[in-house]
Design an enzyme around this catalytic site. Sequence first.
Site, PDB file in Angstrom:
ATOM      1  N   LYS A 140      -5.029 -19.404   1.719  1.00  0.00           N
ATOM      2  CA  LYS A 140      -4.990 -20.367   2.831  1.00  0.00           C
ATOM      3  C   LYS A 140      -5.585 -21.709   2.413  1.00  0.00           C
ATOM      4  CE  LYS A 140      -7.432 -17.481   5.282  1.00  0.00           C
ATOM      5  NZ  LYS A 140      -7.470 -16.333   4.371  1.00  0.00           N
ATOM      6  N   GLY A 187     -14.089 -17.711   2.224  1.00  0.00           N
ATOM      7  CA  GLY A 187     -14.185 -18.371   0.920  1.00  0.00           C
ATOM      8  C   GLY A 187     -12.802 -18.885   0.592  1.00  0.00           C
ATOM      9  N   HIS A 188     -12.614 -20.186   0.710  1.00  0.00           N
ATOM     10  CA  HIS A 188     -11.287 -20.791   0.519  1.00  0.00           C
ATOM     11  C   HIS A 188     -11.311 -21.664  -0.723  1.00  0.00           C
ATOM     12  CE1 HIS A 188     -10.367 -20.338   5.125  1.00  0.00           C
ATOM     13  NE2 HIS A 188     -10.637 -19.200   4.519  1.00  0.00           N
ATOM     14  N   ASP A 245      -7.822 -13.951   2.140  1.00  0.00           N
ATOM     15  CA  ASP A 245      -7.661 -14.337   0.734  1.00  0.00           C
ATOM     16  C   ASP A 245      -6.205 -14.482   0.318  1.00  0.00           C
ATOM     17  OD1 ASP A 245     -10.430 -14.180   0.590  1.00  0.00           O
ATOM     18  OD2 ASP A 245     -10.383 -12.087  -0.039  1.00  0.00           O
ATOM     19  N   GLN A 251     -10.127 -15.688   7.382  1.00  0.00           N
ATOM     20  CA  GLN A 251      -9.786 -14.251   7.355  1.00  0.00           C
ATOM     21  C   GLN A 251      -8.264 -14.084   7.544  1.00  0.00           C
ATOM     22  OE1 GLN A 251     -12.770 -15.138   9.584  1.00  0.00           O
ATOM     23  NE2 GLN A 251     -13.722 -15.094   7.599  1.00  0.00           N
TER      24      GLN A 251
HETATM   25  P1  GDP Z   1      -8.168 -17.896   1.036  1.00  0.00           P
HETATM   26  O1  GDP Z   1      -9.415 -17.232   1.465  1.00  0.00           O
HETATM   27  O2  GDP Z   1      -6.961 -17.425   1.791  1.00  0.00           O
HETATM   28  O3  GDP Z   1      -8.262 -19.401   1.022  1.00  0.00           O
HETATM   29  O4  GDP Z   1      -7.909 -17.455  -0.481  1.00  0.00           O
HETATM   30  P2  GDP Z   1      -9.028 -17.383  -1.650  1.00  0.00           P
HETATM   31  O5  GDP Z   1      -9.340 -18.754  -2.104  1.00  0.00           O
HETATM   32  O6  GDP Z   1     -10.161 -16.499  -1.250  1.00  0.00           O
HETATM   33  O7  GDP Z   1      -8.215 -16.567  -2.739  1.00  0.00           O
HETATM   34  C1  GDP Z   1      -7.045 -17.047  -3.277  1.00  0.00           C
HETATM   35  C2  GDP Z   1      -7.227 -17.147  -4.798  1.00  0.00           C
HETATM   36  O8  GDP Z   1      -5.981 -17.321  -5.390  1.00  0.00           O
HETATM   37  C3  GDP Z   1      -8.063 -18.342  -5.239  1.00  0.00           C
HETATM   38  O9  GDP Z   1      -8.735 -17.992  -6.410  1.00  0.00           O
HETATM   39  C4  GDP Z   1      -7.012 -19.414  -5.522  1.00  0.00           C
HETATM   40  O10 GDP Z   1      -7.444 -20.366  -6.497  1.00  0.00           O
HETATM   41  C5  GDP Z   1      -5.903 -18.574  -6.063  1.00  0.00           C
HETATM   42  N1  GDP Z   1      -4.528 -19.060  -5.800  1.00  0.00           N
HETATM   43  C6  GDP Z   1      -4.024 -19.621  -4.675  1.00  0.00           C
HETATM   44  N2  GDP Z   1      -2.691 -19.807  -4.797  1.00  0.00           N
HETATM   45  C7  GDP Z   1      -2.365 -19.358  -6.026  1.00  0.00           C
HETATM   46  C8  GDP Z   1      -1.129 -19.239  -6.744  1.00  0.00           C
HETATM   47  O11 GDP Z   1      -0.034 -19.572  -6.255  1.00  0.00           O
HETATM   48  N3  GDP Z   1      -1.176 -18.691  -7.987  1.00  0.00           N
HETATM   49  C9  GDP Z   1      -2.355 -18.274  -8.553  1.00  0.00           C
HETATM   50  N4  GDP Z   1      -2.303 -17.751  -9.766  1.00  0.00           N
HETATM   51  N5  GDP Z   1      -3.518 -18.371  -7.905  1.00  0.00           N
HETATM   52  C10 GDP Z   1      -3.523 -18.881  -6.667  1.00  0.00           C
HETATM   53  P1  IMO Z   2     -11.129 -15.642   3.922  1.00  0.00           P
HETATM   54  O1  IMO Z   2     -11.185 -16.697   4.991  1.00  0.00           O
HETATM   55  C1  IMO Z   2     -11.361 -11.424   2.932  1.00  0.00           C
HETATM   56  C2  IMO Z   2     -13.955  -8.932   5.428  1.00  0.00           C
HETATM   57  C3  IMO Z   2     -15.166  -8.308   4.752  1.00  0.00           C
HETATM   58  C4  IMO Z   2     -15.251  -7.016   5.536  1.00  0.00           C
HETATM   59  C5  IMO Z   2     -14.886  -7.447   6.946  1.00  0.00           C
HETATM   60  C6  IMO Z   2     -16.081  -7.734   7.847  1.00  0.00           C
HETATM   61  O2  IMO Z   2     -11.660 -16.091   2.611  1.00  0.00           O
HETATM   62  O3  IMO Z   2      -9.781 -15.025   3.853  1.00  0.00           O
HETATM   63  P2  IMO Z   2     -17.769  -9.790   7.965  1.00  0.00           P
HETATM   64  O4  IMO Z   2     -18.746 -10.333   6.943  1.00  0.00           O
HETATM   65  O5  IMO Z   2     -16.768 -10.796   8.417  1.00  0.00           O
HETATM   66  O6  IMO Z   2     -18.451  -9.110   9.103  1.00  0.00           O
HETATM   67  O7  IMO Z   2     -16.978  -8.633   7.173  1.00  0.00           O
HETATM   68  O8  IMO Z   2     -14.108  -8.629   6.799  1.00  0.00           O
HETATM   69  N1  IMO Z   2     -13.853 -10.409   5.307  1.00  0.00           N
HETATM   70  C7  IMO Z   2     -12.986 -11.022   4.482  1.00  0.00           C
HETATM   71  N2  IMO Z   2     -12.122 -10.527   3.578  1.00  0.00           N
HETATM   72  N3  IMO Z   2     -11.406 -12.737   3.154  1.00  0.00           N
HETATM   73  C8  IMO Z   2     -12.241 -13.265   4.086  1.00  0.00           C
HETATM   74  O9  IMO Z   2     -12.212 -14.556   4.442  1.00  0.00           O
HETATM   75  C9  IMO Z   2     -13.116 -12.397   4.776  1.00  0.00           C
HETATM   76  N4  IMO Z   2     -14.071 -12.577   5.715  1.00  0.00           N
HETATM   77  C10 IMO Z   2     -14.491 -11.337   6.040  1.00  0.00           C
HETATM   78  O10 IMO Z   2     -14.929  -8.092   3.391  1.00  0.00           O
HETATM   79  O11 IMO Z   2     -14.248  -6.127   5.107  1.00  0.00           O
HETATM   80 MG    MG Z   3     -11.003 -16.142   0.673  1.00  0.00          MG
END
Ligand code: GDP
Ligand code: IMO
Ligand code: MG
Length: 430
Positions: free
Chosen positions: A16, A40-41, A13, A224
Site C-alpha cells: 500500500k 509499516g509502509h 503488507d 492493515q
Molecule cells: P504495506 O504495509 O502494504 O505498505 O507493505 P509493506 O511496505 O509492509 O510491504 C511491502 C514490501 O514489498 C516492501 O518491502 C516494499 O518495498 C516491497 N514492494 C512493494 N511493491 C513491490 C514490488 O512491486 N516488487 C517488489 N519486489 N517489492 C515491492
Molecule cells: P500494514 O499497514 C500486517 C497484524 C499483526 C497481528 C494482528 C494484530 O503494514 O499492512 P495488532 O498489533 O494490530 O494488534 O496485531 O494484526 N498486523 C499487521 N499485519 N501488516 C500490518 O500493517 C499489520 N498491522 C497489524 O501481525 O497478526
Molecule cells: Mg506493512
Amino acid sequence: MAVSIVVGTHWGDEGKGKIVDYLGENAQVVARAQGGNNAGHTVIVEGEKYVFHLLPSGVLHPGKVGILGDGMVVDPSSLLGEIDFLRQKGKDVSERLFLSSKAHLVLPYHRILDGIYENIRGGRKLGTTGKGIGPAYEDKVSRWGIRVGDLEDEKLFAQKLRVTLDYKNLLLERAFNQPPLPYDKILEDYLGYASLLRPYIADTSKMIYQFYREGKNILIEGAQGTMLDLDHGTYPFVTSSYPVVAGSLLGVGLGLGSISNLEVLGVCKAYTTRVGEGPFPTELQEEMGDYLRDKGGEYGATTGRPRRCGWLDGVILRYAARINGITSLALTKLDVLGGIDSLKVCRAYLVEGEEVDDFPVSSHLWDKCEPVYEEMEGWEEDISSVSSYYDLPSSAQRFVEFIEDFMQIPIAIVSVGKERRNTLVRKEIF
Ligand code: GDP
Ligand code: IMO
Ligand code: MG
C-alpha cells in the site's frame, strides 16, 4: 476533485505504501484514517528507503498536506520520531501536517497490557505487533481513552491521566501482579510531547471536507488489510480497527453522501502473505513458501518477523472486492513470481467436500478450506526493469489478465519492483 481510498485486500503488507507514494504525486491531501504504528509502509525512491508507521506515505512529495485522521491511535514518541527522521532526510513536513484532535493516544500501559494479554493467551496468542494498539482501541470503546485533543489543556490532561492511571495500576497490580506505573513520569513525558505536537492538532474532518469542496484530490491510505478488519476479518486474529473502506471514511470523518467521485483501489500482492497467527488457506509450508519469502523480502516492516507466504488467494480477493466496493486494483510484486515454472491462483475452496467460492463466515470452517487452484505458466525473465505493461512477457500479461477476468475489475496498476519508478499504469486513478 476526487477521493481515492487505498485498501489492502488480504492481511496487510500488500504494498500500500508504495502505491500511495506513487499516487501521491497527483493528490493534494494524503490521509491515514485508522490503525497506529502497527502499520509499516515502505517507500523506496532512488535507493532511499522510508518506512512509514503513522505518517501517510504520500507526504514524501513536497507540499502535500498530510493528515492523521480521527480513527487513529497515536503513539506520540513514535510520531515525533518519524517527523524527525524525515526532517533529517531534508523533508520537513511541519508546516503541512495535521493531527486529529479526536484521535486517541497510545499510553505506556497500552504496550504493557498488549504483552500481558498475549502471554495469558499462550498457545492462542494473536501475534500482535506489541505496539499497544488493541488495548488503546479497547480504552476508546470502553471510554477510558485519552485523546490527542486532551493534550491541548495541561490541567485537563493531568486529571484524565490521574483517573485512568489509577484504574490501570489497579489492574496491573491486582490482576496481573505487575508493578504500578509512575504517574509523574508519564505526565512529564506526555506534557513534553504535547508542547511539540500542539501545532499539528486540528479538526481534520472539517479540513478534509473543505479541501474536497475546494476541488482538491484526496488520497486516503488504509492500513492493515481487509482480513485484519475487526468485523470482516479472521476474528479474533485481526487488528482492533476497521481497515475496510467504510472504516476509512469513518476514520477521516467524511460522509459517503458528500463524495461524488470516489475510487476504491484495492492493493493486492501477486501472492499472499500474513504475519501473526490465524487461518491462511493458501499458506505454503514447503520450499515454495521459503522461495517467496526470500525473493519477496517478506519480513515485517514493523517487527521484522518473517511473513507466512502462500499462493494468491482469489477467494479472499473477491470477498475484499465485495466488502470494500473495490473499483480498481493495483497488483504488486509481480516481479517476485519470475523464475517459477508453474503459478497458482486459488479460485475456490473445497470445504467438507463441497466447492465454495466465497470466504465462509463461520470460523470453524476456516481451517477446513482446501484451496482449488488455477494453474498458469510462469516466466523466466526479470521483469523489474520493464517500463510498459505491453513489454511484459506474455505469460506475465496472461497472469494479470486472468486476475482481471476472474475479478471483473480493472487492474489499474501493476507494480514490478520496490522503487517508485517500477510502476506500470494501465488506467489513471487521479
Ligand atoms: P504495506 O504495509 O502494504 O505498505 O507493505 P509493506 O511496505 O509492509 O510491504 C511491502 C514490501 O514489498 C516492501 O518491502 C516494499 O518495498 C516491497 N514492494 C512493494 N511493491 C513491490 C514490488 O512491486 N516488487 C517488489 N519486489 N517489492 C515491492
Ligand atoms: P500494514 O499497514 C500486517 C497484524 C499483526 C497481528 C494482528 C494484530 O503494514 O499492512 P495488532 O498489533 O494490530 O494488534 O496485531 O494484526 N498486523 C499487521 N499485519 N501488516 C500490518 O500493517 C499489520 N498491522 C497489524 O501481525 O497478526
Ligand atoms: Mg506493512
